[in-house]
Scaffold this motif. Structure first.
Motif, PDB file in Angstrom:
ATOM      1  N   GLN A 104       0.710  -1.133   0.004  1.00 25.41           N
ATOM      2  CA  GLN A 104      -0.144  -0.067  -0.065  1.00 25.41           C
ATOM      3  C   GLN A 104       0.723   1.360   0.001  1.00 25.41           C
ATOM      4  O   GLN A 104       0.806   2.294  -0.773  1.00 25.41           O
ATOM      5  CB  GLN A 104      -0.931   0.101   1.228  1.00 25.41           C
ATOM      6  N   GLN A 105       1.962   1.362   0.890  1.00 25.87           N
ATOM      7  CA  GLN A 105       2.792   2.366   0.819  1.00 25.87           C
ATOM      8  C   GLN A 105       3.349   2.714  -0.429  1.00 25.87           C
ATOM      9  O   GLN A 105       3.580   3.636  -1.128  1.00 25.87           O
ATOM     10  CB  GLN A 105       3.869   2.183   1.797  1.00 25.87           C
ATOM     11  N   ALA A 106       3.948   1.597  -1.148  1.00 24.29           N
ATOM     12  CA  ALA A 106       4.533   1.663  -2.370  1.00 24.29           C
ATOM     13  C   ALA A 106       3.513   2.269  -3.542  1.00 24.29           C
ATOM     14  O   ALA A 106       3.965   2.996  -4.296  1.00 24.29           O
ATOM     15  CB  ALA A 106       5.305   0.388  -2.969  1.00 24.29           C
ATOM     16  N   ALA A 107       2.443   1.807  -3.316  1.00 24.08           N
ATOM     17  CA  ALA A 107       1.465   2.303  -4.313  1.00 24.08           C
ATOM     18  C   ALA A 107       0.931   3.805  -4.219  1.00 24.08           C
ATOM     19  O   ALA A 107       0.748   4.350  -5.034  1.00 24.08           O
ATOM     20  CB  ALA A 107       0.174   1.242  -4.443  1.00 24.08           C
ATOM     21  N   GLU A 108       0.889   4.291  -3.082  1.00 19.50           N
ATOM     22  CA  GLU A 108       0.845   5.567  -2.679  1.00 19.50           C
ATOM     23  C   GLU A 108       2.035   6.370  -2.801  1.00 19.50           C
ATOM     24  O   GLU A 108       1.519   7.784  -2.985  1.00 19.50           O
ATOM     25  CB  GLU A 108       0.083   5.595  -1.414  1.00 19.50           C
ATOM     26  N   ASN A 109       3.146   5.969  -3.131  1.00 17.60           N
ATOM     27  CA  ASN A 109       4.268   6.823  -3.226  1.00 17.60           C
ATOM     28  C   ASN A 109       4.590   7.147  -4.551  1.00 17.60           C
ATOM     29  O   ASN A 109       4.881   6.476  -5.360  1.00 17.60           O
ATOM     30  CB  ASN A 109       5.502   6.260  -2.560  1.00 17.60           C
ATOM     31  N   GLU A 110       4.445   8.521  -4.876  1.00 22.72           N
ATOM     32  CA  GLU A 110       4.404   9.196  -5.997  1.00 22.72           C
ATOM     33  C   GLU A 110       5.987   8.932  -6.708  1.00 22.72           C
ATOM     34  O   GLU A 110       5.982   8.727  -7.832  1.00 22.72           O
ATOM     35  CB  GLU A 110       4.070  10.420  -6.256  1.00 22.72           C
ATOM     36  N   ALA A 111       6.973   9.158  -5.925  1.00 25.45           N
ATOM     37  CA  ALA A 111       8.182   8.963  -6.416  1.00 25.45           C
ATOM     38  C   ALA A 111       8.451   7.549  -7.074  1.00 25.45           C
ATOM     39  O   ALA A 111       9.292   7.289  -7.845  1.00 25.45           O
ATOM     40  CB  ALA A 111       9.125   9.189  -5.196  1.00 25.45           C
ATOM     41  N   TYR A 112       7.807   6.384  -6.288  1.00 25.77           N
ATOM     42  CA  TYR A 112       7.787   5.240  -6.813  1.00 25.77           C
ATOM     43  C   TYR A 112       7.358   5.041  -8.269  1.00 25.77           C
ATOM     44  O   TYR A 112       7.808   4.380  -8.918  1.00 25.77           O
ATOM     45  CB  TYR A 112       7.084   4.200  -5.786  1.00 25.77           C
ATOM     46  N   HIS A 113       6.116   5.511  -8.531  1.00 23.53           N
ATOM     47  CA  HIS A 113       5.779   5.623  -9.586  1.00 23.53           C
ATOM     48  C   HIS A 113       6.355   6.355 -10.693  1.00 23.53           C
ATOM     49  O   HIS A 113       6.312   5.878 -11.991  1.00 23.53           O
ATOM     50  CB  HIS A 113       4.107   6.264  -9.848  1.00 23.53           C
ATOM     51  N   THR A 114       7.021   7.372 -10.588  1.00 25.63           N
ATOM     52  CA  THR A 114       7.488   8.315 -11.538  1.00 25.63           C
ATOM     53  C   THR A 114       9.132   7.995 -11.611  1.00 25.63           C
ATOM     54  O   THR A 114       9.844   8.190 -12.650  1.00 25.63           O
ATOM     55  CB  THR A 114       7.712   9.744 -11.572  1.00 25.63           C
ATOM     56  N   GLY A 115       9.539   7.098 -10.783  1.00 25.94           N
ATOM     57  CA  GLY A 115      10.909   6.823 -10.724  1.00 25.94           C
ATOM     58  C   GLY A 115      11.766   7.633 -10.100  1.00 25.94           C
ATOM     59  O   GLY A 115      12.949   7.637  -9.979  1.00 25.94           O
ATOM     60  N   GLY A 116      11.188   8.658  -9.236  1.00 21.35           N
ATOM     61  CA  GLY A 116      12.069   9.668  -8.413  1.00 21.35           C
ATOM     62  C   GLY A 116      10.976  11.103  -8.723  1.00 21.35           C
ATOM     63  O   GLY A 116      10.220  11.341  -9.396  1.00 21.35           O
ATOM     64  N   ASP A 117      12.181  12.096  -8.166  1.00 20.03           N
ATOM     65  CA  ASP A 117      11.678  13.531  -8.307  1.00 20.03           C
ATOM     66  C   ASP A 117      12.176  14.033  -9.821  1.00 20.03           C
ATOM     67  O   ASP A 117      13.476  13.946  -9.689  1.00 20.03           O
ATOM     68  CB  ASP A 117      12.316  14.159  -7.134  1.00 20.03           C
TER      69      ASP A 117
END
Length: 83
Positions: free
Chosen positions: A37-50
């Motif tokens: 759940q934390q990984a799915a909600e973490n935007e940096a995880y989806h985009t590969g970072g900032d």
């Protein structure tokens, strides 16, 4: 609700997750759900970072190498392949 089977988990990783589960007072399954759940909600995880930080790093690299010339590596690769 969907079920997921994950095979071939490194025993060391599984052991660490089991320790986390105990520390958080959760079962192994609850801890894994929480991590997912934390990984799915973490935007940096989806985009590969900032992306702003990535652009800044690229700009720094471009500035560092501006005006420099580099040799063509094709000849070195050919030599390496012949070994």
């Amino acid at each position: 609700m969907a079920q997921v089977l994950v095979e071939d988990i490194d025993p060391m990783i599984l052991g660490k997750i089991e320790i986390l589960a105990k520390q958080h007072g959760r079962s192994l399954q609850e801890e894994l759900k929480h991590i997912l759940q934390q990984a799915a909600e973490n935007e940096a995880y989806h985009t590969g970072g900032d992306m702003a930080k990535a652009r800044e790093a690229v700009a720094r690299a471009q500035a560092r190498y501006t005006g420099r010339t580099f040799s063509d590596s094709a000849e070195l690769i050919r030599e390496d392949r012949q070994r």
